[in-house]
Design an enzyme around this catalytic site. Structure first.
Site, PDB file in Angstrom:
ATOM      1  CG  ASP A 153      55.751  -8.216 -61.619  1.00  0.00           C
ATOM      2  OD1 ASP A 153      55.650  -8.760 -62.723  1.00  0.00           O
ATOM      3  OD2 ASP A 153      56.681  -7.448 -61.323  1.00  0.00           O
ATOM      4  CG  HIS A 192      58.380  -8.879 -65.112  1.00  0.00           C
ATOM      5  ND1 HIS A 192      57.856  -8.168 -64.050  1.00  0.00           N
ATOM      6  CD2 HIS A 192      59.457  -8.177 -65.537  1.00  0.00           C
ATOM      7  CE1 HIS A 192      58.588  -7.080 -63.851  1.00  0.00           C
ATOM      8  NE2 HIS A 192      59.561  -7.059 -64.735  1.00  0.00           N
ATOM      9  CB  SER A 346      61.826  -5.168 -63.564  1.00  0.00           C
ATOM     10  OG  SER A 346      60.645  -4.526 -63.938  1.00  0.00           O
TER      11      SER A 346
END
Length: 524
Positions: A153, A192, A346
């Site tokens: 990620d 994120h 996600s």
């Protein structure tokens, strides 16, 4: 092989040129000056295993282009064209190089995006672990540090108070900047990966912030830039690296690049080497599951709202395996607020990765068995099979139900007896035009799953093809499923296979020679 479940062999011929073979392993370093993030000027060229990857390609690279990256384990190189090159230069190169001996494919280095949706309202309480019954599972286990979840990620803020205990002395690797520190470059923009890591394995029972689904160890493979995008090559390299580092689960909360052979090979490599890939369905609100989630080896996750309806943004389709809470999920953050709620597939994906880690803390399971166990123990929340797969993942069921015993009440017919049967066949391929065809007669009515695995020689490249409902072997040009990584370790998994006729199987020699074994595992 069982006399009740024979594999019937049929051999036939196909013209394929012989190749000289050499062996390699490992990931080569990026060329100095290689730009991070998306790489839209690059073509990825995959070459048969044990062929000299660079040598096989570089003689065909035009003068205005150059090889800028090589992954020897996945057997591909990246060829970069100047931005001012004519529009058809890349197309001409792809057309020419794919005709060359030993080249398996050539494709654009597609861009993938982090799959999340920012949501302003914050929830004061964390609800996702409770919704999947993680708090009940914690009565059995909080999770084991012997189990590792790799977050491929953006970078992860590994010194966050709710994450630091889950990292060892080596936090991971940065495939964007090509260095050994996967820490976010710009904390305000790059949150994120940290949010995803906190959902899967934020430290539970530490009097600090939130509780992650499991207390698994974490590994960070930074493959997305501060803007949340990254190239196929960086992500594929990170998946391969995490697998080689012993990750039990790789979390891919990203997508949008379409089908690519390079990413498919990375997911296949992970699966055949003991790593489960859990991937996000996508955030387009469409009946179209994004890649890499749509690959047959990946466990595809859709997102639910707190009331367990399908989130409006969540993609769905027949590839979905399980659903999980994804809307307004509270987790770790990179700025001084330390915790924020955001939404997306996600966020649903690391919930499933955390549940997978809890299950592995109790049971030793191969990737295909772990995937089936999560499906078997999922809970039907009243959605269609395309929306929820087998149902909403359930941590309590996952840690208390013996694998293979069924359980759960998934929405697509899983959760049966859990009985399985295995058949094998062996052969040898040596001629340049060799391949073997088989048919497999079903043992169960309405089987829930069949896994076909090929174990071939280490110094050759054999490929696997499967067809359903035909009663005869496929060909290399007509098939339902194909696994053709650059070596001879292949796997195809089919949920709810068509049992109206015998399963067709083809083992095809691309290069090299030697003995192989095909194993078919059918689950009721």
């Amino acid at each position: 092989m069982s006399p009740d479940n024979p594999l019937h062999r049929r051999s036939f011929l196909k013209g394929t040129a012989a190749l000289s073979l050499l062996g390699f392993s490992g990931v080569a370093s990026a060329t100095p000056g290689r730009d991070p993030g998306p790489k839209t000027d690059e073509i990825l060229v995959g070459v048969s295993k044990h062929v000299d990857t660079r040598q096989a390609v570089e003689q065909h690279v035009p003068g205005n282009a150059e090889i800028v990256h090589e992954n020897e384990t996945l057997s591909y190189v990246a060829v970069k064209f100047p931005s001012e090159a004519p529009a058809n230069a890349r197309e001409n190169f792809v057309d020419a190089v794919t005709k060359k001996e030993g080249v398996k494919y050539a494709e654009a280095n597609a861009t993938h995006e982090a799959l999340y949706t920012t949501n302003d309202p914050q929830y004061g309480d964390q609800y996702a672990p409770q919704q999947v019954n993680a708090d009940t599972a914690w009565d059995t286990t909080l999770g084991s540090s012997d189990v590792t979840v790799a977050v491929v990620d953006q970078g992860v803020k590994y010194d966050h108070p709710d994450l630091s205990a889950q990292f060892g002395s080596d936090e991971g690797y940065d495939f964007v900047d090509a260095d050994s520190d996967p820490y976010p470059d710009v904390l305000a923009d790059e949150y994120h990966g940290t949010h995803v890591a906190g959902i899967a394995a934020g430290t539970t029972n530490n009097d600090e912030g939130i509780g992650g689904i499991s207390n698994a160890s974490l590994l960070s493979g930074r493959a997305l830039s501060e803007q949340g995008s990254g190239s196929t090559s960086d992500i594929a390299d990170a998946v391969q690296w995490a697998t080689d580092r012993g990750a039990d689960v790789v979390n891919l909360s990203l997508g949008g690049g379409g089908y690519t052979n390079t990413m498919k090979n990375a997911v296949s490599y992970a699966t055949t080497n003991g790593t489960l890939v859990v991937a996000a369905a996508g955030n387009d609100g469409q009946r179209s599951v994004s890649y890499p989630a749509a690959y047959s080896e990946a466990l595809a996750v859709s997102a639910l709202d707190p009331d367990e309806t399908l989130a409006s943004y969540s993609n769905y389709g027949p590839e979905i395996d399980v659903a999980a809470p994804g809307t307004n999920v509270l987790s770790c953050w990179t700025t001084s607020t330390e915790y924020e709620s955001i939404s997306g597939t996600s966020m649903a994906t690391p919930v499933v990765s955390g549940v997978a880690a809890l299950a592995l803390s109790e049971f030793s399971l191969a990737p295909s068995d772990l995937r089936q166990h999560l499906r078997d123990t999922a809970v039907d929340v009243g959605l269609s099979d395309d929306q929820q797969g087998s149902g909403r993942v359930d941590a309590a069921n996952a840690v208390t139900t013996t694998p293979g015993s069924g359980g759960g009440d998934g929405g697509d017919g899983d959760g049966g007896s859990g009985d399985s049967t295995t058949a094998t066949a062996s052969g040898t391929l040596s001629w340049y035009n060799d391949d073997d065809g088989y048919t497999y007669d079903w043992s169960y009515s309405s089987p829930s799953r069949v896994v076909v695995e090929l174990d071939g020689p280490a110094d050759a490249d054999f490929d696997l093809f499967v067809s359903e409902g035909t009663g005869s072997p496929p060909t290399t040009s007509s098939y339902d499923y194909r696994s053709w990584t650059t070596d001879s370790q292949e796997q195809i998994a089919i949920d709810d296979p068509d049992d109206s006729a015998a399963l067709g199987i083809l083992v095809d020699r691309y290069s090299g020679s030697g003995d192989y074994t095909v194993t078919i595992t059918e689950t009721q």
